[in-house]
Motif scaffolding. Structure first.
Motif, mmCIF file in Angstrom:
data_model
loop_
_atom_site.group_PDB
_atom_site.id
_atom_site.type_symbol
_atom_site.label_atom_id
_atom_site.label_comp_id
_atom_site.label_asym_id
_atom_site.label_seq_id
_atom_site.Cartn_x
_atom_site.Cartn_y
_atom_site.Cartn_z
ATOM 1 N N PRO A 103 -112.586 -19.613 -0.521
ATOM 2 C CA PRO A 103 -112.292 -18.819 0.682
ATOM 3 C C PRO A 103 -110.897 -19.111 1.244
ATOM 4 O O PRO A 103 -110.497 -20.262 1.404
ATOM 5 C CB PRO A 103 -113.382 -19.253 1.654
ATOM 6 N N GLY A 104 -110.149 -18.047 1.509
ATOM 7 C CA GLY A 104 -108.828 -18.161 2.097
ATOM 8 C C GLY A 104 -107.713 -18.466 1.122
ATOM 9 O O GLY A 104 -106.535 -18.520 1.506
ATOM 10 N N GLU A 105 -108.028 -18.670 -0.151
ATOM 11 C CA GLU A 105 -107.000 -19.047 -1.129
ATOM 12 C C GLU A 105 -105.952 -17.948 -1.270
ATOM 13 O O GLU A 105 -106.243 -16.753 -1.137
ATOM 14 C CB GLU A 105 -107.649 -19.327 -2.482
ATOM 15 N N VAL A 106 -104.721 -18.366 -1.534
ATOM 16 C CA VAL A 106 -103.619 -17.434 -1.751
ATOM 17 C C VAL A 106 -103.415 -17.279 -3.260
ATOM 18 O O VAL A 106 -103.179 -18.266 -3.963
ATOM 19 C CB VAL A 106 -102.323 -17.933 -1.080
ATOM 20 N N LEU A 107 -103.529 -16.055 -3.735
ATOM 21 C CA LEU A 107 -103.334 -15.753 -5.155
ATOM 22 C C LEU A 107 -101.978 -15.090 -5.327
ATOM 23 O O LEU A 107 -101.724 -14.027 -4.760
ATOM 24 C CB LEU A 107 -104.440 -14.828 -5.665
ATOM 25 N N PHE A 108 -101.104 -15.725 -6.085
ATOM 26 C CA PHE A 108 -99.777 -15.174 -6.347
ATOM 27 C C PHE A 108 -99.735 -14.622 -7.764
ATOM 28 O O PHE A 108 -100.000 -15.330 -8.728
ATOM 29 C CB PHE A 108 -98.712 -16.255 -6.181
ATOM 30 N N ILE A 109 -99.403 -13.340 -7.881
ATOM 31 C CA ILE A 109 -99.258 -12.703 -9.192
ATOM 32 C C ILE A 109 -97.812 -12.243 -9.329
ATOM 33 O O ILE A 109 -97.383 -11.285 -8.665
ATOM 34 C CB ILE A 109 -100.218 -11.506 -9.374
ATOM 35 N N ASP A 110 -97.058 -12.934 -10.159
ATOM 36 C CA ASP A 110 -95.667 -12.568 -10.422
ATOM 37 C C ASP A 110 -95.638 -11.412 -11.421
ATOM 38 O O ASP A 110 -96.557 -11.255 -12.237
ATOM 39 C CB ASP A 110 -94.926 -13.784 -10.978
ATOM 40 N N GLU A 111 -94.591 -10.611 -11.340
ATOM 41 C CA GLU A 111 -94.456 -9.444 -12.219
ATOM 42 C C GLU A 111 -95.748 -8.624 -12.227
ATOM 43 O O GLU A 111 -96.276 -8.262 -13.285
ATOM 44 C CB GLU A 111 -94.091 -9.870 -13.633
ATOM 45 N N ILE A 112 -96.230 -8.333 -11.046
ATOM 46 C CA ILE A 112 -97.529 -7.663 -10.919
ATOM 47 C C ILE A 112 -97.512 -6.266 -11.539
ATOM 48 O O ILE A 112 -98.563 -5.733 -11.923
ATOM 49 C CB ILE A 112 -97.955 -7.610 -9.437
ATOM 50 N N HIS A 113 -96.336 -5.688 -11.695
ATOM 51 C CA HIS A 113 -96.231 -4.351 -12.300
ATOM 52 C C HIS A 113 -96.553 -4.371 -13.794
ATOM 53 O O HIS A 113 -96.714 -3.310 -14.395
ATOM 54 C CB HIS A 113 -94.823 -3.783 -12.086
ATOM 55 N N ARG A 114 -96.646 -5.565 -14.396
ATOM 56 C CA ARG A 114 -96.918 -5.652 -15.828
ATOM 57 C C ARG A 114 -98.382 -5.956 -16.140
ATOM 58 O O ARG A 114 -98.734 -6.250 -17.276
ATOM 59 C CB ARG A 114 -96.012 -6.719 -16.454
ATOM 60 N N MET A 115 -99.253 -5.868 -15.138
ATOM 61 C CA MET A 115 -100.689 -6.024 -15.380
ATOM 62 C C MET A 115 -101.226 -4.854 -16.191
ATOM 63 O O MET A 115 -100.703 -3.747 -16.132
ATOM 64 C CB MET A 115 -101.456 -6.082 -14.045
ATOM 65 N N ALA A 116 -102.304 -5.106 -16.925
ATOM 66 C CA ALA A 116 -102.973 -4.034 -17.661
ATOM 67 C C ALA A 116 -103.591 -3.045 -16.678
ATOM 68 O O ALA A 116 -104.020 -3.418 -15.580
ATOM 69 C CB ALA A 116 -104.055 -4.609 -18.570
ATOM 70 N N ARG A 117 -103.639 -1.766 -17.058
ATOM 71 C CA ARG A 117 -104.155 -0.731 -16.171
ATOM 72 C C ARG A 117 -105.621 -0.978 -15.788
ATOM 73 O O ARG A 117 -106.019 -0.765 -14.641
ATOM 74 C CB ARG A 117 -104.017 0.638 -16.843
ATOM 75 N N SER A 118 -106.418 -1.465 -16.727
ATOM 76 C CA SER A 118 -107.830 -1.733 -16.413
ATOM 77 C C SER A 118 -107.954 -2.826 -15.357
ATOM 78 O O SER A 118 -108.827 -2.775 -14.483
ATOM 79 C CB SER A 118 -108.586 -2.130 -17.680
ATOM 80 N N ALA A 119 -107.063 -3.822 -15.415
ATOM 81 C CA ALA A 119 -107.081 -4.891 -14.414
ATOM 82 C C ALA A 119 -106.621 -4.368 -13.064
ATOM 83 O O ALA A 119 -107.151 -4.763 -12.018
ATOM 84 C CB ALA A 119 -106.204 -6.045 -14.874
ATOM 85 N N GLU A 120 -105.621 -3.489 -13.062
ATOM 86 C CA GLU A 120 -105.152 -2.892 -11.806
ATOM 87 C C GLU A 120 -106.292 -2.172 -11.094
ATOM 88 O O GLU A 120 -106.471 -2.298 -9.881
ATOM 89 C CB GLU A 120 -104.023 -1.906 -12.070
ATOM 90 N N GLU A 121 -107.074 -1.402 -11.840
ATOM 91 C CA GLU A 121 -108.164 -0.640 -11.237
ATOM 92 C C GLU A 121 -109.229 -1.560 -10.667
ATOM 93 O O GLU A 121 -109.828 -1.263 -9.623
ATOM 94 C CB GLU A 121 -108.747 0.320 -12.277
#
Length: 341
Positions: A103-121
């Motif tokens: 709970p409350g954790e901060v998740l940092f995703i660098d280069e988030i534009h390069r995620m797979a489309r299925s993961a984005e959804e």
């Protein structure tokens, strides 16, 4: 043995770079407007005892997006989880990451534009309702099982915000674009880093490093470390880095008066000499210099465009008169430059 020494050197450089990162918004130099907005966001979340809204940080590499994500976690007094878009290539990768958050954790995703489309959804639902749907089985017998997630704050970083789909971008409560630094701001960054590295750096030397740092703190700190190394080896009894030391060190590492390095000049040289000023396509230019097109577009081009040496046109990349002048090359007869358009 050489590989071991190389790995150790890389780890040392990373450790030094990490030590130079500011630990709070008060220590963070530059990006005044973004810092004020983030401070309000974090203070409001603290008062209301809830996770901060999701944050999207965009801008060129090296301006402090990762550092700001670390500061968000530090000032929220919550743990930080680091990941990157290229590492999340399946929805299952994201599901495993999200389901393990506390709970409350901060998740940092660098280069988030390069995620797979299925993961984005999958991320849409996770950001909005703190739950995901996991598919079990295949075909007609497949079943969707909802899984509740601990409330978290997502900090996404991107150098290509235009590649993010609108549904993902709209789910961020706060979006900030980081701008290149002014020379006086870089001097403050360099002065702070020099004190931490125990480098005696007179104001004129700080100004010279700042002028060649392309408006980027990461580059400023990197050049400072090279100047420090030069003084350690060649400084003799003097520990101060003179303007001559700065010039000699940066010349040794192929950084010219405007901060252009070997790759920058290779791109300019190919554009001006081989392609007669353009226009030329990005992929063709990348092949000519033996570099990835993405590196040219995200690392080299932004600075060359910013200082007026190149421009993107519908027909391709074009060199300006300033680029010819910097290389000391006369313009070819019939060569197209942006100034002529």
């Amino acid at each position: 043995m050489s590989e071991v020494r190389g790995d150790a050197q890389d780890e040392t450089e990373l450790a030094v770079e990490g030590a130079l990162r500011p630990g709070s918004l008060a220590e963070f130099v530059g990006q005044t407007k973004v810092r004020g907005q983030l401070q309000l966001l974090l203070d409001a979340a603290r008062i209301q005892q809830r996770p901060a809204d999701h944050i999207l940080l965009s801008g060129p590499p090296g301006l402090g997006k990762t550092t700001l994500a670390m500061i968000v976690a530090h000032e929220s007094e919550k743990p930080l989880r680091l990941s990157s878009g290229p590492a999340i290539q399946h929805a299952g990768d994201l599901a495993a990451l999200l389901s393990s958050l506390v709970p409350g954790e901060v998740l940092f995703i660098d280069e988030i534009h390069r995620m797979a489309r299925s993961a984005e959804e999958m991320l849409y639902l996770a950001m909005e309702d703190f739950r995901i749907d996991i598919m079990v089985g295949k075909g007609a017998g497949a079943t969707s099982i909802p899984l509740d997630l601990a409330p978290f704050t997502l900090v996404g970083a991107t150098t290509r915000s235009g590649m993010l789909p609108n549904p993902l971008r709209d789910r961020f409560g706060f979006t900030a674009h980081l701008e290149y630094y002014e020379p006086n701001e870089l001097e403050q960054v360099i002065a702070r880093s020099a004190s931490m590295l125990d480098v005696d750096l007179p104001p004129v030397s700080r100004a010279e490093i700042a002028r060649r740092s392309r408006g980027t703190p990461r580059i400023a700190n990197r050049l400072l470390r090279r100047v420090r190394d030069y003084v350690v080896v060649h400084g003799g009894s003097s520990s101060a880095a003179t303007i001559g030391d700065v010039a000699a060190a940066l010349e040794l590492y192929d950084v010219d008066d405007l901060g252009l390095d070997r790759l920058d000049r290779a791109v300019l040289d190919a554009l001006v000499r081989r392609f007669r000023g353009g226009p030329v396509g990005l992929n063709t230019l990348a092949v000519a210099v033996g570099e990835e097109a993405d590196t040219i577009e995200s690392v080299v081009e932004p600075y060359l465009v910013r200082i007026g040496f190149t421009e993107r046109t519908p027909r391709g990349r074009v060199a300006t008169r300033a680029a010819y002048a910097h290389l000391g090359v006369p313009r070819h007869d019939g060569a197209l430059a942006l100034d002529d358009l």
